[in-house]
Design a protein around this motif. Sequence first.
Motif, PDB file in Angstrom:
ATOM      1  N   UNK A 103      25.069  32.451  15.448  1.00  0.00           N
ATOM      2  CA  UNK A 103      23.682  32.633  15.024  1.00  0.00           C
ATOM      3  C   UNK A 103      23.304  31.562  14.009  1.00  0.00           C
ATOM      4  N   UNK A 104      22.134  30.972  14.199  1.00  0.00           N
ATOM      5  CA  UNK A 104      21.642  29.947  13.283  1.00  0.00           C
ATOM      6  C   UNK A 104      20.931  30.603  12.107  1.00  0.00           C
ATOM      7  N   UNK A 105      21.326  30.197  10.894  1.00  0.00           N
ATOM      8  CA  UNK A 105      20.683  30.679   9.673  1.00  0.00           C
ATOM      9  C   UNK A 105      20.354  29.476   8.797  1.00  0.00           C
ATOM     10  N   UNK A 106      19.621  29.721   7.712  1.00  0.00           N
ATOM     11  CA  UNK A 106      19.416  28.671   6.725  1.00  0.00           C
ATOM     12  C   UNK A 106      17.993  28.184   6.646  1.00  0.00           C
ATOM     13  N   UNK A 107      17.867  26.948   6.137  1.00  0.00           N
ATOM     14  CA  UNK A 107      16.562  26.346   5.890  1.00  0.00           C
ATOM     15  C   UNK A 107      16.678  25.383   4.720  1.00  0.00           C
ATOM     16  N   UNK A 108      15.783  25.519   3.776  1.00  0.00           N
ATOM     17  CA  UNK A 108      15.772  24.628   2.619  1.00  0.00           C
ATOM     18  C   UNK A 108      16.936  24.959   1.689  1.00  0.00           C
ATOM     19  N   UNK A 109      17.732  23.952   1.366  1.00  0.00           N
ATOM     20  CA  UNK A 109      18.945  24.159   0.579  1.00  0.00           C
ATOM     21  C   UNK A 109      18.645  24.759  -0.791  1.00  0.00           C
ATOM     22  N   UNK A 110      17.601  24.286  -1.459  1.00  0.00           N
ATOM     23  CA  UNK A 110      17.280  24.790  -2.796  1.00  0.00           C
ATOM     24  C   UNK A 110      16.987  26.287  -2.775  1.00  0.00           C
ATOM     25  N   UNK A 111      16.396  26.774  -1.679  1.00  0.00           N
ATOM     26  CA  UNK A 111      16.085  28.205  -1.585  1.00  0.00           C
ATOM     27  C   UNK A 111      17.297  29.011  -1.146  1.00  0.00           C
ATOM     28  N   UNK A 112      18.138  28.443  -0.286  1.00  0.00           N
ATOM     29  CA  UNK A 112      19.404  29.102   0.053  1.00  0.00           C
ATOM     30  C   UNK A 112      20.211  29.300  -1.228  1.00  0.00           C
ATOM     31  N   UNK A 113      20.259  28.259  -2.047  1.00  0.00           N
ATOM     32  CA  UNK A 113      20.946  28.282  -3.345  1.00  0.00           C
ATOM     33  C   UNK A 113      20.313  29.318  -4.277  1.00  0.00           C
ATOM     34  N   UNK A 114      18.982  29.375  -4.305  1.00  0.00           N
ATOM     35  CA  UNK A 114      18.285  30.290  -5.201  1.00  0.00           C
ATOM     36  C   UNK A 114      18.508  31.751  -4.837  1.00  0.00           C
ATOM     37  N   UNK A 115      18.804  32.026  -3.571  1.00  0.00           N
ATOM     38  CA  UNK A 115      19.006  33.402  -3.118  1.00  0.00           C
ATOM     39  C   UNK A 115      20.443  33.881  -3.260  1.00  0.00           C
ATOM     40  N   UNK A 116      21.373  32.972  -3.543  1.00  0.00           N
ATOM     41  CA  UNK A 116      22.777  33.375  -3.656  1.00  0.00           C
ATOM     42  C   UNK A 116      22.926  34.492  -4.687  1.00  0.00           C
ATOM     43  N   UNK A 117      23.675  35.520  -4.330  1.00  0.00           N
ATOM     44  CA  UNK A 117      23.923  36.618  -5.255  1.00  0.00           C
ATOM     45  C   UNK A 117      22.835  37.666  -5.300  1.00  0.00           C
TER      46      UNK A 117
END
Length: 310
Positions: free
Chosen positions: A179-193
């Motif tokens: 399954x493909x996930x993701x998008x903008x790295x800064x927002x993936x990073x911001x959602x961690x945790x």
Amino acid sequence: MDEMIFPKSLKKGDQIAIISPAGAVEEKQLQKGLEIIRQKGFEPVLGKHLYTEFSNGYSYAGTEKERISDLNWAFNNDGISAVWASRGGYGCQHLLGHLQLSKLKKNPKWYIGYSDNTVIQSFLLKNNFVSIHGQTIKTSNFGVSDESYDLIFDILKGEKPDYKVESNPLNKKGTAEGQLIGGNLALIYALLGTPYSFNFKDKILFIEDIGENYYALDRMMISLELAGVFRKIKGLIIGGMTYMGDEKDNKNYAESFDGFAYQLISDRLKKYGFPTLFGFPNGHIFDNKPLIIGADIKMQIEDQVKVQFK
């Protein structure tokens, strides 16, 4: 994994809601994009607060309450067949705790956007809805490729992309399916945790970004590593990295695929063996070919490189 919900195909005359979930936008910036929608045979329906401006340390498209209202209206209006973000910017995270999807489950519809919209797409994915990571309405004003919009309409009409990609010397060869996930790295990073972070286990992760200092890019990559992301995923696709570093020092500042950014990413991935594709044409770039977040894909990285949606 629960079965993903794909919206039904759009037909001529269907209505597409245009909303601004993040940054403020001017009417003149959307004229070309709205005309593209009309030329394709669909009817754009404007959110009440599409052109609202609210300044609070950033120029938002309305207060949080106003932006939430428009997004929930678009998701839950039975007359709307798709929802298209006018732009990204900053502000989508404000909406995550307030999104209402009860009627969306009975009448699924596509959500289209990228950049800051990554957080909404992560929320949708957690509720088993796929979405389109592709051009916003505003980007048509920048003179981007016609194909980047044409391919979105192909998806809206029920087609699935099948891409052949130019090979990159930093690629790690191999085949991965998932399954493909993701998008903008800064927002993936911001959602961690947070409860809204992507579930990375056995997924194929896509990342792209714009306007980051190199040290910030490195910090985000390290954070993903420390969070165990690279031990969980089955493959990685890297899209556009543009306007990176300092414009005065970076001769490739305006290039779609910044070479030094790519090398930084490659260096952080040396100890991992999953297939890795550099240079996929999606992101804050001229030729932003759409991806379906939540769909299953097969990526083949050999001398020829393919990304096929199932």
